[in-house]
Each structure stands twice: as structure tokens, then as C-alpha cells.
Design an enzyme around this catalytic site. Sequence first.
Site, short mmCIF file in Angstrom:
data_model
loop_
_atom_site.label_atom_id
_atom_site.label_comp_id
_atom_site.label_asym_id
_atom_site.label_seq_id
_atom_site.Cartn_x
_atom_site.Cartn_y
_atom_site.Cartn_z
N HIS A 80 0.91 -1.06 -0.09
CA HIS A 80 -0.16 0.05 -0.02
C HIS A 80 0.74 1.43 -0.11
O HIS A 80 2.11 1.22 0.09
CB HIS A 80 -0.88 -0.13 0.99
CG HIS A 80 -0.25 0.02 2.43
ND1 HIS A 80 0.23 -0.87 2.94
CD2 HIS A 80 -0.56 0.93 3.49
CE1 HIS A 80 0.86 -0.57 4.19
NE2 HIS A 80 0.28 0.66 4.59
N HIS A 82 1.66 3.85 2.06
CA HIS A 82 2.29 4.76 3.05
C HIS A 82 3.66 4.91 3.02
O HIS A 82 4.37 4.27 2.21
CB HIS A 82 1.52 3.83 4.31
CG HIS A 82 0.28 4.39 4.87
ND1 HIS A 82 -0.45 3.63 5.64
CD2 HIS A 82 -0.63 5.23 4.15
CE1 HIS A 82 -1.75 4.10 5.90
NE2 HIS A 82 -1.93 4.97 4.97
N ASP A 84 6.11 4.60 4.67
CA ASP A 84 7.00 3.60 5.03
C ASP A 84 6.89 2.36 4.48
O ASP A 84 7.85 1.41 4.71
CB ASP A 84 6.62 3.48 6.69
CG ASP A 84 5.27 2.93 7.09
OD1 ASP A 84 4.51 3.56 6.52
OD2 ASP A 84 4.91 1.99 7.71
N HIS A 85 6.50 2.20 3.25
CA HIS A 85 6.16 1.23 2.58
C HIS A 85 6.79 1.47 1.09
O HIS A 85 7.44 0.55 0.51
CB HIS A 85 4.81 0.83 2.55
CG HIS A 85 4.20 0.22 3.63
ND1 HIS A 85 4.22 -1.28 3.91
CD2 HIS A 85 4.20 0.54 4.87
CE1 HIS A 85 3.83 -1.62 5.20
NE2 HIS A 85 3.73 -0.32 5.82
#
Length: 301
Positions: A80, A82, A84-85
Amino acid sequence: MIPYIREIEFEYGRCDQVSPLIRRVIARNPGPFTYTGTGVYIVGSGEVAVIDPGPEIAEHLDALLAALKGERVTHILVTHHHLDHSPLARPLADLTGATIYGRPAPSDPGEASRGPEGAGLEEGADGRFRPDVELVDGQVLSGPGWTLDAITTPGHTSNHVCFGLKEENALFCGDHIMGWSTTVITPPDGDMGDYFASLDKVKARGFDTLWPTHGAPIREVTPFVDAYIAHRRAREAQILDALAAGHGQIKAMVPVLYAAVDPRLHPAAAMSVLAHIQQLVREGRVVCDGAADLDAGYRLP
């Protein structure tokens, strides 16, 4: 009670072989929503897939490139959008020639999901994330000795995707299920009804291991998912009890319902309460005076 798994052996930047087909490198971005940091998974050897490459941190990119030295990255998979990804997906693709797979960030995720501050609700959204290939449910991706299938799991975000590894009957579950904590559901992009359905979908697959992007693997999958669902149902019942006691606003509920939770997470907790209430309103179990938002008044029918 959820049987949390909070012990994890790692060093930042080190590449650990965590199963016959899986290696992991953890980024140095610890925090209240990321636990020890983003765990990036490398699947296979020689020709590999990288799952959730993580944040744009130079040290982290260097560690990933060192772990991948001498290999060809064919697939970059993103659960997804976000921060941090997904942000490192494009730089890594540019360096390796890999193709990025995932589902695009929503065009309007809502004010609560925007920016790294996001009112303190999340790690923030990468609103520009656009994969090279937009995945559909059941799509199969493969390389030498490994086979992954995309499992759409909306709830945490509308574009969340998990990836099943056929050869090890394992699931890379992103933020859908985490061993160290429950998952934040932040409307309007997050949806509690979708989340319950996605939990049931994962449970039905009967995986032996779950590999969250943050924290340690989950080995006792069915009892853990059952506990996750029971926790959400218990929270739902607590909200109904709070309404029955006359607490008709979310801001009055959160300090009571989340008394044992780090106060830094209370804004996120308020959004999860809102997600529960919006679903209860849809089901006709709660009545809303006006738009179903954080400031609305709620009551039982």
C-alpha cells in the site's frame, strides 16, 4: 486477548535469511506506527522479488543494494501507499530495471491520510504512488523457484494488497495483520467493513505463516486472526456500551476505551473508533446526528 509477538532478532541494515525462500532487511525508521522499522522482504535468489521497499533513506537503500548484489530484481511489490512502504519503490526500480506492482494511491485519501504529519494519525501517505502494473485479485507473479499471488485486502487502506507465497504457504501481509499491534483503520480511505471482510478472506486461505512488514512473523495463524477479529468485535461492543451510558461523542470515548494505550496513538485510536461507528451506522445499529465524522453526536436507535 491477542497473543502479540514482540520479540524480534535483527540489526539495522543486516540481511537475514528468515526462511528457505525469504530474506529480510529492516530500515532504520522505528516509531509508534512502524515498531522497529520497515521490514523489506526479498523472495528467491538470482532473480528476486522485493516486497515493500520502504522509506527513502540513503542508508537503507545502500543496505538493500548490498543484499541484492549479483542478483536481478524482476519484481517490486508494494502492499500500500504509506510513506514507510512505497517511496523507495521508484528509486529501486530505476536502479535495477524492475517492474513495480501494486495498486495506486487513491486520488483523494482524505485529510487524515495526507502528509507525514497527518494529524499524528499515521506515518503519512505517498499520494504519488503509481505502480507500473496495477494488480487485480488473484493475479500470479513468479520467478525461479517462487510463486506469489496478489490478494486484495482493503481495510487499512483502500488499495492494500497482500501476497501469498505458494512454496511456503506463507503470506506477506503488509499492515493488514501485525504481530506487535492492532492495525489502524483511518477513514475515509480505511474502512472497517472492508477490514472485517479482508480478515475473513485471509483466514480462509489457511496460511502457515504471516510475514508482516513490521515486526516478527506470526506462526499460529488461525488463532491469531481469530483473536484479531475478536478484539475488533469487543471494541465494537465497548463502543455500543459507551453509547448506552450516554457518551455520544468520540472524543469522550477514546480516553476511556484506550486508557492503556500510548497517548501518542490516541488520535489514531479516535479514527479507528470512527471507522467502527461508521460501520455501525451503515448497519443501522447506531444513529448519527448529521455527517458521521469525529465531531458528530451518536446514539443508539
